[in-house]
Structures are given as structure tokens and as C-alpha cells.
Motif scaffolding. Structure first.
Motif, PDB file in Angstrom:
ATOM      1  N   TYR A 277       0.840  -1.188   0.000  1.00  0.00           N
ATOM      2  CA  TYR A 277       0.000   0.000   0.000  1.00  0.00           C
ATOM      3  C   TYR A 277       0.887   1.254   0.000  1.00  0.00           C
ATOM      4  O   TYR A 277       2.020   1.222   0.500  1.00  0.00           O
ATOM      5  N   PRO A 278       0.370   2.370  -0.503  1.00  0.00           N
ATOM      6  CA  PRO A 278       1.115   3.628  -0.366  1.00  0.00           C
ATOM      7  C   PRO A 278       1.287   4.039   1.094  1.00  0.00           C
ATOM      8  O   PRO A 278       2.230   4.733   1.452  1.00  0.00           O
ATOM      9  N   SER A 279       0.347   3.619   1.946  1.00  0.00           N
ATOM     10  CA  SER A 279       0.371   3.901   3.381  1.00  0.00           C
ATOM     11  C   SER A 279      -0.561   2.905   4.049  1.00  0.00           C
ATOM     12  O   SER A 279      -1.498   2.399   3.413  1.00  0.00           O
ATOM     13  N   GLY A 280      -0.340   2.661   5.319  1.00  0.00           N
ATOM     14  CA  GLY A 280      -1.259   1.811   6.050  1.00  0.00           C
ATOM     15  C   GLY A 280      -2.625   2.442   6.199  1.00  0.00           C
ATOM     16  O   GLY A 280      -3.614   1.756   6.461  1.00  0.00           O
ATOM     17  N   PHE A 281      -2.689   3.758   5.997  1.00  0.00           N
ATOM     18  CA  PHE A 281      -3.947   4.482   6.098  1.00  0.00           C
ATOM     19  C   PHE A 281      -4.590   4.703   4.727  1.00  0.00           C
ATOM     20  O   PHE A 281      -5.611   5.363   4.613  1.00  0.00           O
ATOM     21  N   GLU A 284      -5.213   0.688  -0.456  1.00  0.00           N
ATOM     22  CA  GLU A 284      -5.439   0.292  -1.845  1.00  0.00           C
ATOM     23  C   GLU A 284      -4.163  -0.388  -2.331  1.00  0.00           C
ATOM     24  O   GLU A 284      -3.099   0.237  -2.424  1.00  0.00           O
ATOM     25  N   SER A 285      -4.248  -1.672  -2.624  1.00  0.00           N
ATOM     26  CA  SER A 285      -3.062  -2.454  -2.933  1.00  0.00           C
ATOM     27  C   SER A 285      -2.583  -2.201  -4.356  1.00  0.00           C
ATOM     28  O   SER A 285      -3.372  -2.158  -5.302  1.00  0.00           O
ATOM     29  N   GLY A 338     -12.778   8.708  -1.279  1.00  0.00           N
ATOM     30  CA  GLY A 338     -12.609   7.507  -2.081  1.00  0.00           C
ATOM     31  C   GLY A 338     -11.637   7.702  -3.227  1.00  0.00           C
ATOM     32  O   GLY A 338     -11.515   6.841  -4.098  1.00  0.00           O
ATOM     33  N   ASP A 339     -10.916   8.818  -3.234  1.00  0.00           N
ATOM     34  CA  ASP A 339      -9.986   9.175  -4.313  1.00  0.00           C
ATOM     35  C   ASP A 339      -8.704   9.704  -3.687  1.00  0.00           C
ATOM     36  O   ASP A 339      -8.710  10.758  -3.049  1.00  0.00           O
ATOM     37  N   ASP A 360     -15.102  17.235   1.774  1.00  0.00           N
ATOM     38  CA  ASP A 360     -15.940  16.772   2.873  1.00  0.00           C
ATOM     39  C   ASP A 360     -15.092  15.949   3.828  1.00  0.00           C
ATOM     40  O   ASP A 360     -14.294  15.111   3.407  1.00  0.00           O
ATOM     41  N   GLN A 361     -15.258  16.182   5.139  1.00  0.00           N
ATOM     42  CA  GLN A 361     -14.463  15.467   6.137  1.00  0.00           C
ATOM     43  C   GLN A 361     -15.098  14.142   6.565  1.00  0.00           C
ATOM     44  O   GLN A 361     -14.500  13.378   7.313  1.00  0.00           O
ATOM     45  N   SER A 362     -16.281  13.833   6.072  1.00  0.00           N
ATOM     46  CA  SER A 362     -16.953  12.602   6.471  1.00  0.00           C
ATOM     47  C   SER A 362     -16.306  11.382   5.807  1.00  0.00           C
ATOM     48  O   SER A 362     -15.920  11.453   4.639  1.00  0.00           O
ATOM     49  N   PRO A 363     -16.197  10.253   6.513  1.00  0.00           N
ATOM     50  CA  PRO A 363     -15.610   9.059   5.900  1.00  0.00           C
ATOM     51  C   PRO A 363     -16.411   8.586   4.695  1.00  0.00           C
ATOM     52  O   PRO A 363     -17.635   8.601   4.690  1.00  0.00           O
ATOM     53  N   ALA A 364     -15.693   8.183   3.660  1.00  0.00           N
ATOM     54  CA  ALA A 364     -16.337   7.630   2.471  1.00  0.00           C
ATOM     55  C   ALA A 364     -16.525   6.135   2.639  1.00  0.00           C
ATOM     56  O   ALA A 364     -15.913   5.484   3.492  1.00  0.00           O
ATOM     57  N   GLU A 365     -17.372   5.578   1.818  1.00  0.00           N
ATOM     58  CA  GLU A 365     -17.552   4.124   1.792  1.00  0.00           C
ATOM     59  C   GLU A 365     -16.581   3.567   0.754  1.00  0.00           C
ATOM     60  O   GLU A 365     -16.822   3.623  -0.442  1.00  0.00           O
ATOM     61  N   VAL A 366     -15.442   3.069   1.237  1.00  0.00           N
ATOM     62  CA  VAL A 366     -14.449   2.494   0.330  1.00  0.00           C
ATOM     63  C   VAL A 366     -14.243   1.039   0.687  1.00  0.00           C
ATOM     64  O   VAL A 366     -14.368   0.636   1.837  1.00  0.00           O
ATOM     65  N   GLU A 367     -13.915   0.226  -0.312  1.00  0.00           N
ATOM     66  CA  GLU A 367     -13.684  -1.200  -0.077  1.00  0.00           C
ATOM     67  C   GLU A 367     -12.286  -1.392   0.488  1.00  0.00           C
ATOM     68  O   GLU A 367     -11.307  -0.900  -0.050  1.00  0.00           O
ATOM     69  N   LEU A 368     -12.213  -2.138   1.597  1.00  0.00           N
ATOM     70  CA  LEU A 368     -10.920  -2.411   2.226  1.00  0.00           C
ATOM     71  C   LEU A 368     -10.485  -3.822   1.901  1.00  0.00           C
ATOM     72  O   LEU A 368     -11.298  -4.673   1.620  1.00  0.00           O
TER      73      LEU A 368
END
Length: 368
Positions: A277-281, A284-285, A338-339, A360-368
Motif C-alpha cells: 500500500y502507499p500507506s497503512g492508512f 489500496e493495494s 474515495g480518491d 468533505d471530512q466525512s468518511p467515504a464508503e471504500v472497499e478495504l
């Protein structure tokens, strides 16, 4: 190797290997959503040593951080440190503050050649730290381990999370960092991933105030200061210096960097099962070390290459004149939009003439 000499298109300043997600703690902000037991598909000792060989191919003195979970949940951790050191790597570690981090284990790590130990303090007292970490006794274990590291001659780094639950303790934590003779205070601004999605982030204006305060701390403290997932700290420091009639180039941070080290640009993360990943946070592999070379993934993958191009950023970050100094947190952009190329919503700065959408500071729905 001086940090300023690193060509981040060819090698990361730091490579983190999450050796396990196993941990005794249940920290409220945990990126890994750590579990008590080790995952059956973790990289084996043999695979881990092959990964360290690959990291060595980046060049002399590559910095590698063994992270988790708790890296000491594995019984081969000291062996991995010794192997990395013998092969020319700068090996550091971020163990969890539990009873397993004994003085004997710290001495073993020092003898193996560990270069630095990083411990987390998210409160200045047992009451606040233990509540955040989800384990009674964590504060005392962490402070005891910090003193043991000092006695063993291991340079100490203290990591602290900034969110609504911890911000009030920051001045007292600063004093504790000095009392423990730490060489570096790494201040992490919350990214809403893992368990951290349920915590309350601070707003951009308050984050700006914390960074302005950190610039003052860095000027006076006996330890270095750096931020994690808040590269606009460099923009804040630069603006303050300019306002004071000082230098017109960004000051070095606590580890000697003048420009940003952000996800994928000077930073690479290998998960416990080998995903890169670019970062643990920014989960996205771009590949897996069981199938591809870490060096090739870092240098040549589309994801990593895009993250190293400040002119590819969009929105407010893409319009910002500080994008080559800062670049914003790509992890927070991914977590909220998500981007990974979108704007960082924690930044309060508005580029002159920008009239586009605000992030927007709200968490997005992204696939982990």
C-alpha cells in the motif's frame, strides 16, 4: 543516508512492514483493527527475510519500521531485526505498550541492532491514555518501556494521535515527551480508517491552531517534531517563518526532511499478508510481495507514480501553490472521498482565487 538525499521516485524514505495484526490492545483509533490472534496467512519468517532482502535493493541504509498490531506478538521479531541490520538496513520498531514489552526484550532488541523504538502516548496520565488504548495498565507499561529503552541506549520516539478525545492533553504530553528524553515527537492527525472511523476528528481551523502551536514547540523543545498524515504542517511552518521575515524555504522537520513524505511518495507499507500500500492508512493495494518485487511496485505501479505527481492532485489541493511542499494527506483524501488524489479536508488553507468545491471530512464508503 541523509533524508534530503533520498530520491523518492526511486526509493521510499521509510518502508513499514506490518509484521502482524495481532495485539493485546483494542485502541480506539487502530488502523489495523487489530485482533488477539495472529492471522494464519501472515508472511513467514522466510518470506519476511526475503522482503528485507528486497528492501535492501532500494539502496544503502534503507529505513524499515516493523509495525503491527504488536510486532512482538511474533516470536521471530528479534531475529528479523538482527537479519535486517546485518544486511545494511536501518531497523526500527513500533511495539505496543503492554506487559510483553519487558526490559529483557528491549535489551534483546538493542543487542540485535535496533536503531530506534517508537512508543505511543495518547494521554498524559493513566486515566486518559488507558481509556484511549482500551487496556488498564497500558500507560504504566509504556512509560516503563520508554525508560528501559533509554537505559538500553535506544533512541526513543513518541507517537501521539490528535483527535477530539486527545487534543486537550497535548501540552502535558509534550512535557512528558521531554521528561522521557525522547528524540522525536511524531504527532499523528487522525485518518478515519479502521476503528478510527468512530472517533471525532478535529475541524480544519483547530488543526491549523495545533500545527501553529507545534511550530512553536519545535523551536523550543529538546526533541524533534514531525507530523504524520498532516503534511500541511510544513506549509504552516513556512508561512510563519515568512511572516516573521525569516527564510523563504521550508524548515526541516524533526527527521531532516524539507519536502513532504506522503503516501506513495517517500513512503511504502507492506501488510501482514504482503499487500503493498502507499500507506497503512491508504489501503489500496498496488501488488503483493509474494508475487512482485517491492522495489518494482514502489517505482513503477500506476498508483504510486500518480501519488508522486503533485500536479495530478485535484480540487483545492491541486490549485494550491504549496502542493509541492505539502501535497495534503493522500490517505485522508482516500478515506473521505474515495480518491487518493482529491483534496485533504483537514486543511484550512484556501488558495487565492480558488472557487471550486470544498472537501468533505466525512468518511467515504471504500472497499478495504
Amino acid at each position: 543516508m541523509r533524508p534530503s538525499d533520498v530520491d523518492t521516485s526511486q526509493r521510499p524514505f521509510v518502508c513499514i512492514w506490518e509484521v502482524t495484526q495481532a495485539c493485546e490492545l483494542a485502541c480506539e483509533h487502530c488502523r489495523a483493527d487489530a485482533q488477539p490472534a495472529r492471522h494464519p496467512d501472515e508472511l513467514t519468517t522466510t518470506e519476511g527475510k526475503a522482503l528485507l532482502d528486497d528492501a535492501r535493493a532500494f539502496g544503502d541504509g534503507q529505513l524499515v519500521v516493523l509495525s503491527g498490531g504488536d510486532p512482538l506478538a511474533r516470536d521471530d521479531t528479534v531475529d528479523l531485526v538482527e537479519y535486517g541490520v546485518e544486511n545494511g538496513l536501518q531497523m526500527t520498531m513500533t511495539p505496543s505498550g503492554t506487559g510483553s514489552l519487558t526490559r529483557e526484550r528491549i535489551d534483546d532488541l538493542a543487542d540485535a541492532g535496533l536503531r530506534r523504538m517508537a512508543l505511543s502516548l495518547d494521554g498524559a496520565s493513566a486515566a486518559t491514555h488507558d481509556a484511549f488504548r482500551g487496556e488498564a495498565g497500558s500507560f504504566d507499561s509504556t512509560v516503563d518501556a520508554a525508560r528501559a529503552a533509554r537505559d538500553a541506549g535506544l533512541p526513543l520516539q513518541i507517537n501521539t494521535t490528535v483527535c477530539a478525545q486527545t487534543i486537550g492533553d497535548l501540552p502535558a504530553i509534550r512535557d512528558l515527551v521531554a521528561d522521557l528524553d525522547a528524540v522525536l515527537w511524531s504527532v499523528f492527525f487522525l485518518v478515519p480508517v479502521g476503528r478510527g472511523r468512530v472517533l471525532d476528528p478535529i475541524d480544519p481551523e483547530r488543526a491549523e491552531g495545533v500545527m501553529e502551536w507545534l511550530v512553536e514547540v519545535a523551536d523550543d523543545a529538546p526533541f524533534g517534531v514531525k507530523t504524520t498524515e498532516a503534511p500541511h504542517y510544513r506549509r504552516v511552518a513556512l508561512q510563519q517563518k515568512r511572516a516573521e521575515g525569516g527564510i523563504a524555504s521550508p524548515a526541516r522537520d524533526g527527521i531532516g526532511r524539507r519536502t513532504g513524505v506522503t503516501a506513495g511518495d517517500g513512503f511504502a507499507f507492506v501488510s501482514h499478508v504482503g499487500d503493498v500500500y502507499p500507506s497503512g492508512f491508504l489501503p489500496e493495494s498496488a501488488g503483493n510481495v509474494r508475487e512482485e518485487s517491492l522495489v518494482d511496485v514502489y517505482r513503477d505501479s500506476d498508483l504510486f507514480e500518480s501519488l508522486r505527481d503533485p500536479d495530478a492532485l485535484t480540487g483545492k489541493c491541486g490549485a494550491c501553490e504549496f502542493r509541492h511542499v505539502c501535497g495534503g494527506s493522500r490517505s485522508r483524501a482516500y478515506a473521505t472521498a474515495g480518491d487518493p488524489l482529491a483534496s485533504d479536508p483537514l486543511c484550512a488553507y484556501e488558495p487565492e482565487g480558488y472557487d471550486g468545491p470544498m472537501p468533505d471530512q466525512s468518511p467515504a464508503e471504500v472497499e478495504l
